[in-house]
Design a protein around this motif. Sequence first.
Motif, mmCIF file in Angstrom:
data_model
loop_
_atom_site.group_PDB
_atom_site.id
_atom_site.type_symbol
_atom_site.label_atom_id
_atom_site.label_comp_id
_atom_site.label_asym_id
_atom_site.label_seq_id
_atom_site.Cartn_x
_atom_site.Cartn_y
_atom_site.Cartn_z
ATOM 1 N N VAL A 75 -8.414 0.958 3.586
ATOM 2 C CA VAL A 75 -9.684 0.222 3.719
ATOM 3 C C VAL A 75 -9.629 -1.185 3.124
ATOM 4 N N TRP A 76 -8.569 -1.469 2.346
ATOM 5 C CA TRP A 76 -8.462 -2.812 1.756
ATOM 6 C C TRP A 76 -7.708 -3.766 2.686
ATOM 7 N N THR A 77 -7.252 -3.281 3.826
ATOM 8 C CA THR A 77 -6.477 -4.118 4.751
ATOM 9 C C THR A 77 -7.231 -5.396 5.121
ATOM 10 N N TRP B 252 -19.663 19.326 10.061
ATOM 11 C CA TRP B 252 -19.172 20.056 8.875
ATOM 12 C C TRP B 252 -17.837 20.731 9.138
ATOM 13 N N TYR B 253 -16.935 20.583 8.168
ATOM 14 C CA TYR B 253 -15.644 21.262 8.204
ATOM 15 C C TYR B 253 -15.215 21.523 6.763
ATOM 16 N N GLY B 254 -14.257 22.423 6.595
ATOM 17 C CA GLY B 254 -13.864 22.720 5.223
ATOM 18 C C GLY B 254 -12.582 23.529 5.142
ATOM 19 N N GLY C 32 0.821 -1.215 0.000
ATOM 20 C CA GLY C 32 0.000 0.000 0.000
ATOM 21 C C GLY C 32 0.847 1.253 0.000
ATOM 22 N N ALA C 33 0.585 2.133 -0.978
ATOM 23 C CA ALA C 33 1.369 3.371 -1.121
ATOM 24 C C ALA C 33 0.521 4.594 -0.812
ATOM 25 N N GLY C 34 -0.181 4.555 0.326
ATOM 26 C CA GLY C 34 -0.842 5.753 0.834
ATOM 27 C C GLY C 34 0.090 6.413 1.851
ATOM 28 N N ILE C 35 -0.460 7.302 2.681
ATOM 29 C CA ILE C 35 0.395 8.030 3.640
ATOM 30 C C ILE C 35 1.014 7.069 4.656
ATOM 31 N N PHE C 36 0.276 6.038 5.085
ATOM 32 C CA PHE C 36 0.849 5.094 6.053
ATOM 33 C C PHE C 36 2.001 4.307 5.412
ATOM 34 N N SER D 175 -0.141 -1.259 9.650
ATOM 35 C CA SER D 175 -0.152 0.174 9.940
ATOM 36 C C SER D 175 -1.300 0.798 9.162
ATOM 37 N N THR D 176 -2.389 1.032 9.846
ATOM 38 C CA THR D 176 -3.599 1.497 9.163
ATOM 39 C C THR D 176 -4.584 2.022 10.215
ATOM 40 N N GLY D 177 -5.885 1.959 9.904
ATOM 41 C CA GLY D 177 -6.898 2.373 10.880
ATOM 42 C C GLY D 177 -6.946 3.873 11.056
ATOM 43 N N GLY D 178 -6.772 4.600 9.959
ATOM 44 C CA GLY D 178 -6.727 6.068 10.019
ATOM 45 C C GLY D 178 -7.963 6.704 10.640
ATOM 46 N N SER D 179 -9.092 6.015 10.596
ATOM 47 C CA SER D 179 -10.319 6.476 11.263
ATOM 48 C C SER D 179 -10.671 7.925 10.946
ATOM 49 N N GLY D 180 -10.343 8.331 9.735
ATOM 50 C CA GLY D 180 -10.751 9.662 9.273
ATOM 51 C C GLY D 180 -9.897 10.808 9.757
ATOM 52 N N HIS D 181 -8.741 10.506 10.412
ATOM 53 C CA HIS D 181 -7.973 11.647 10.929
ATOM 54 C C HIS D 181 -6.464 11.453 10.902
ATOM 55 N N ALA D 182 -5.961 10.569 10.027
ATOM 56 C CA ALA D 182 -4.534 10.232 10.127
ATOM 57 C C ALA D 182 -3.617 11.072 9.259
ATOM 58 N N ALA E 138 -7.421 6.015 -3.278
ATOM 59 C CA ALA E 138 -6.774 6.065 -1.962
ATOM 60 C C ALA E 138 -7.305 7.246 -1.152
ATOM 61 N N ALA E 139 -7.424 7.048 0.150
ATOM 62 C CA ALA E 139 -7.848 8.151 1.028
ATOM 63 C C ALA E 139 -6.809 9.259 1.041
ATOM 64 N N SER E 140 -5.563 8.915 0.756
ATOM 65 C CA SER E 140 -4.496 9.918 0.762
ATOM 66 C C SER E 140 -4.463 10.741 -0.522
ATOM 67 N N GLY F 291 1.105 -2.028 -10.195
ATOM 68 C CA GLY F 291 0.532 -3.160 -10.931
ATOM 69 C C GLY F 291 0.504 -4.419 -10.077
ATOM 70 N N PHE F 292 0.725 -4.255 -8.774
ATOM 71 C CA PHE F 292 0.728 -5.426 -7.895
ATOM 72 C C PHE F 292 -0.342 -5.254 -6.822
ATOM 73 N N ALA F 293 -1.461 -5.940 -7.000
ATOM 74 C CA ALA F 293 -2.516 -5.946 -5.978
ATOM 75 C C ALA F 293 -2.407 -7.266 -5.235
HETATM 76 C C1 LIG Z 1 -13.480 12.049 3.361
HETATM 77 C C2 LIG Z 1 -12.206 11.965 4.122
HETATM 78 C C3 LIG Z 1 -11.747 13.092 4.746
HETATM 79 C C4 LIG Z 1 -10.605 13.032 5.533
HETATM 80 N N1 LIG Z 1 -10.156 14.172 6.103
HETATM 81 C C5 LIG Z 1 -9.023 14.155 6.820
HETATM 82 C C6 LIG Z 1 -8.473 15.367 7.315
HETATM 83 O O1 LIG Z 1 -9.009 16.459 7.058
HETATM 84 N N2 LIG Z 1 -7.345 15.296 8.061
HETATM 85 C C7 LIG Z 1 -6.721 14.111 8.319
HETATM 86 O O2 LIG Z 1 -5.720 14.116 9.019
HETATM 87 N N3 LIG Z 1 -7.184 12.950 7.806
HETATM 88 C C8 LIG Z 1 -8.301 12.952 7.072
HETATM 89 N N4 LIG Z 1 -8.798 11.803 6.526
HETATM 90 C C9 LIG Z 1 -8.120 10.532 6.816
HETATM 91 C C10 LIG Z 1 -6.894 10.275 5.981
HETATM 92 O O3 LIG Z 1 -7.082 10.711 4.662
HETATM 93 C C11 LIG Z 1 -6.619 8.784 6.025
HETATM 94 O O4 LIG Z 1 -6.563 8.358 7.400
HETATM 95 C C12 LIG Z 1 -5.309 8.405 5.369
HETATM 96 O O5 LIG Z 1 -5.147 9.052 4.137
HETATM 97 C C13 LIG Z 1 -5.285 6.897 5.173
HETATM 98 O O6 LIG Z 1 -4.096 6.544 4.548
HETATM 99 P P1 LIG Z 1 -3.772 5.014 4.225
HETATM 100 O O7 LIG Z 1 -2.356 4.966 3.792
HETATM 101 O O8 LIG Z 1 -4.176 4.167 5.380
HETATM 102 O O9 LIG Z 1 -4.793 4.591 3.086
HETATM 103 P P2 LIG Z 1 -4.858 4.968 1.539
HETATM 104 O O10 LIG Z 1 -4.407 6.350 1.305
HETATM 105 O O11 LIG Z 1 -6.205 4.611 1.079
HETATM 106 O O12 LIG Z 1 -3.774 4.016 0.881
HETATM 107 C C14 LIG Z 1 -3.949 2.633 0.808
HETATM 108 C C15 LIG Z 1 -3.148 2.145 -0.388
HETATM 109 O O13 LIG Z 1 -3.190 0.734 -0.387
HETATM 110 C C16 LIG Z 1 -3.271 0.304 -1.744
HETATM 111 N N5 LIG Z 1 -3.809 -1.053 -1.775
HETATM 112 C C17 LIG Z 1 -5.077 -1.437 -1.535
HETATM 113 N N6 LIG Z 1 -5.213 -2.753 -1.667
HETATM 114 C C18 LIG Z 1 -3.973 -3.235 -1.983
HETATM 115 C C19 LIG Z 1 -3.476 -4.527 -2.242
HETATM 116 N N7 LIG Z 1 -4.268 -5.594 -2.207
HETATM 117 N N8 LIG Z 1 -2.168 -4.667 -2.574
HETATM 118 C C20 LIG Z 1 -1.360 -3.572 -2.646
HETATM 119 N N9 LIG Z 1 -1.794 -2.323 -2.382
HETATM 120 C C21 LIG Z 1 -3.081 -2.148 -2.052
HETATM 121 C C22 LIG Z 1 -4.199 1.337 -2.373
HETATM 122 O O14 LIG Z 1 -4.061 1.332 -3.798
HETATM 123 C C23 LIG Z 1 -3.718 2.606 -1.720
HETATM 124 O O15 LIG Z 1 -2.711 3.244 -2.494
HETATM 125 C C24 LIG Z 1 -9.925 11.819 5.704
HETATM 126 C C25 LIG Z 1 -10.364 10.672 5.044
HETATM 127 C C26 LIG Z 1 -11.482 10.745 4.240
HETATM 128 C C27 LIG Z 1 -11.929 9.507 3.533
#
Ligand SMILES: Cc1cc2nc3c(=O)[nH]c(=O)nc-3n(C[C@H](O)[C@H](O)[C@H](O)COP(=O)(O)OP(=O)(O)OC[C@H]3O[C@@H](n4cnc5c(N)ncnc54)[C@H](O)[C@@H]3O)c2cc1C
Length: 391
Positions: free
Chosen positions: A208-210, A256-258, A11-15, A340-347, A43-45, A173-175
């Motif tokens: 969320v795919w964890t 609400w926030y923005g 996973g290449a999000g913020i975590f 390393s996950t579980g951002g719960s909307g604030h990570a 991705a949420a990131s 290209g690797f899921a």
């Molecule tokens: C609507 C919304 C608003 C938010 N607002 C805020 C905010 O204002 N401030 C704040 O701090 N946080 C906020 N957050 C939370 C924050 O965005 C997330 O907690 C954080 O981005 C999660 O990062 P992540 O790396 O866990 O997941 P993601 O960014 O979703 O990354 C997961 C990665 O895993 C990859 N992946 C998935 N399945 C596989 C697989 N099988 N094999 C390989 N790779 C895979 C995906 O392609 C993706 O790149 C918000 C979230 C949302 C949804």
Amino acid sequence: MLADNSVLVIGAGIFGLTAALELRQRGYRVTVADPGPVPHPLAASNDVSRMVRLDYGADGLYSSLGAEAIEGWHRWNARWGRDLYHEDGFLLMTSVPMASGSFEQDSYSLLTERGFPIEKLLAGDLASRYPHWNADHYIDGYFNPRAGWAAAAEITAALAHDAIDSGVSIVTGFAATRLVQNGDRVTGAAASDGRELLAEWVLVAAGVWTTVLLPDLADRMWPVGQPIFYFKPSNPENYRAPSFPPWGADIPRTGWYGFPANCEGVVKMANHGPGRRVHPDADRLTLPEQEAHCRAFLAESLPSLAALPLYGSKMCLYCDTWDGDFWIGRDPARQGLVVSTGGSGHAFKFGPVLGGLAADALEGIENPYTKRFAWRSLGELKSEEIRYTGE
Ligand SMILES: Cc1cc2nc3c(=O)[nH]c(=O)nc-3n(C[C@H](O)[C@H](O)[C@H](O)COP(=O)(O)OP(=O)(O)OC[C@H]3O[C@@H](n4cnc5c(N)ncnc54)[C@H](O)[C@@H]3O)c2cc1C
């Protein structure tokens, strides 16, 4: 087992990216796997903005982590030579007087005690300093100058570049469809076409795919859909700090926030509420009633935006844990596996410190946050602190 200090990050999000960078810095050979492109469109990131603030009610632990993260955002801005974190402050408004025990008053008290120069709004301040807001409705609140917003998608892309520059291999290209195991030791991950990536350590950061990869965690974390709305006013310069900083309007009661207008003139707002539990691959569409809810809020609070056509909207997925705390820990049952996950909307706001927390978990190093974010059973509360999560 490969005893070669190799780590496969899924996973290449913020975590995932911050863990990869930190582990590389600590001397590991790191590969990151993601379906790609990075940032992944779902991705949420990957969004125009994420709130950065240390206002967490009476929850001193997240507030401390937020303060560390803000130092980190400034370091990252300096490293990148451009501001992807914008310290525009955070305007918190309430339609009722801030009362002891409320999220707003607790945040104000804790941050003031810790020496942050929080500016309580006095009568007339809202109308004179932040004229877009309905000053008859919002009668109390404060402005925290030590806060702002992060250009999330650009930051995720910049971190991927940094990772590659530091020697991390990013395999797109690797899921991953399953973990590869040898007895009780996890040794890699496999994709649906049979390809395997093997490593001494596997760090799952798939947002969320964890739980698709680790279904045994599905009782403790799940995807929750939250709506985001975008507007494009004809005069975006009027929707920027200082008169229009990032904001929260009655957050615990309305959600609400923005954000100020970004460089393309897009003003974003979102709702942090109970949301709806969905499958991670569900359509990312908002519902008509959610737009109606947004417009009712605007009519009452921010009338200058209420009549604008929608520029865009989407449903974004939180990976909510059952207790709202992040999940950064080693699996006690399977060797070689860290999650390393579980951002719960604030990570996202904690980006600059997330990699260190994940690397500490992998290396078994205790830090002040270890216990709160550890691998845990349902019902296991780590502290009696008041919890507030949110954007
Ligand atoms: C609507 C919304 C608003 C938010 N607002 C805020 C905010 O204002 N401030 C704040 O701090 N946080 C906020 N957050 C939370 C924050 O965005 C997330 O907690 C954080 O981005 C999660 O990062 P992540 O790396 O866990 O997941 P993601 O960014 O979703 O990354 C997961 C990665 O895993 C990859 N992946 C998935 N399945 C596989 C697989 N099988 N094999 C390989 N790779 C895979 C995906 O392609 C993706 O790149 C918000 C979230 C949302 C949804």
